[in-house]
Design an enzyme around this catalytic site. Structure first.
Site, PDB file in Angstrom:
ATOM      1  N   ASN A   9       0.800  -1.230   0.000  1.00 36.20           N
ATOM      2  CA  ASN A   9       0.000   0.000   0.000  1.00 36.20           C
ATOM      3  C   ASN A   9       0.832   1.279   0.000  1.00 36.20           C
ATOM      4  O   ASN A   9       0.285   2.367   0.018  1.00 36.20           O
ATOM      5  CB  ASN A   9      -0.983  -0.003   1.174  1.00 36.20           C
ATOM      6  CG  ASN A   9      -0.274  -0.057   2.514  1.00 36.20           C
ATOM      7  OD1 ASN A   9       0.861  -0.500   2.602  1.00 36.20           O
ATOM      8  ND2 ASN A   9      -0.940   0.380   3.559  1.00 36.20           N
ATOM      9  N   CYS A  10       2.139   1.176  -0.054  1.00 31.19           N
ATOM     10  CA  CYS A  10       3.016   2.359  -0.086  1.00 31.19           C
ATOM     11  C   CYS A  10       2.983   2.986  -1.483  1.00 31.19           C
ATOM     12  O   CYS A  10       3.146   2.294  -2.492  1.00 31.19           O
ATOM     13  CB  CYS A  10       4.436   1.924   0.279  1.00 31.19           C
ATOM     14  SG  CYS A  10       5.676   3.209   0.046  1.00 31.19           S
ATOM     15  N   ASP A  11       2.782   4.300  -1.549  1.00 36.42           N
ATOM     16  CA  ASP A  11       2.717   4.985  -2.842  1.00 36.42           C
ATOM     17  C   ASP A  11       4.011   4.847  -3.641  1.00 36.42           C
ATOM     18  O   ASP A  11       3.972   4.667  -4.858  1.00 36.42           O
ATOM     19  CB  ASP A  11       2.387   6.467  -2.647  1.00 36.42           C
ATOM     20  CG  ASP A  11       0.948   6.692  -2.219  1.00 36.42           C
ATOM     21  OD1 ASP A  11       0.103   5.795  -2.454  1.00 36.42           O
ATOM     22  OD2 ASP A  11       0.665   7.756  -1.646  1.00 36.42           O
ATOM     23  N   LYS A  14       4.090   1.416  -5.110  1.00 34.71           N
ATOM     24  CA  LYS A  14       3.172   1.327  -6.246  1.00 34.71           C
ATOM     25  C   LYS A  14       3.814   1.900  -7.500  1.00 34.71           C
ATOM     26  O   LYS A  14       3.720   1.319  -8.586  1.00 34.71           O
ATOM     27  CB  LYS A  14       1.867   2.062  -5.934  1.00 34.71           C
ATOM     28  CG  LYS A  14       1.009   1.363  -4.897  1.00 34.71           C
ATOM     29  CD  LYS A  14      -0.220   2.195  -4.552  1.00 34.71           C
ATOM     30  CE  LYS A  14      -1.016   1.556  -3.430  1.00 34.71           C
ATOM     31  NZ  LYS A  14      -2.151   2.393  -3.010  1.00 34.71           N
TER      32      LYS A  14
END
Length: 88
Positions: A9-11, A14
């Site tokens: 879920n880390c930008d 991603k």
């Protein structure tokens, strides 16, 4: 093949996964929060970067950690592997 050690879920993660896909780089994803991380891997990383750069010290989870539990040296930082949420 590469292994991407990260949390999904880390930008930044991603973005990295999109870049890898766009460039046809094969990799396997290792979610270290769910799958854990072994001491040997952390020690290998520490041959390349100091623990201060490898542990995420900017997030809310770190700020909530009592100062007495925050590492002051490499060995203490390695022991945070039990709390994988701090490893970048």
């Amino acid at each position: 093949m590469y292994t991407l050690y990260a949390i999904p879920n880390c930008d930044t993660v991603k973005k990295a996964r999109v870049w890898l896909a766009e460039h046809g780089v094969e990799y396997q994803f290792h979610d270290y929060k769910k799958q854990g991380i072994d001491r040997q891997t952390i020690e290998h990383w520490l041959t390349q970067k100091p623990w201060e750069e490898l542990i995420n010290r900017t997030g809310a989870t770190w700020r909530k950690l009592p100062d007495a539990e925050k590492p002051a040296d490499t060995e203490t930082a390695i022991n945070l592997k039990r709390m994988a949420k701090f490893w970048r």
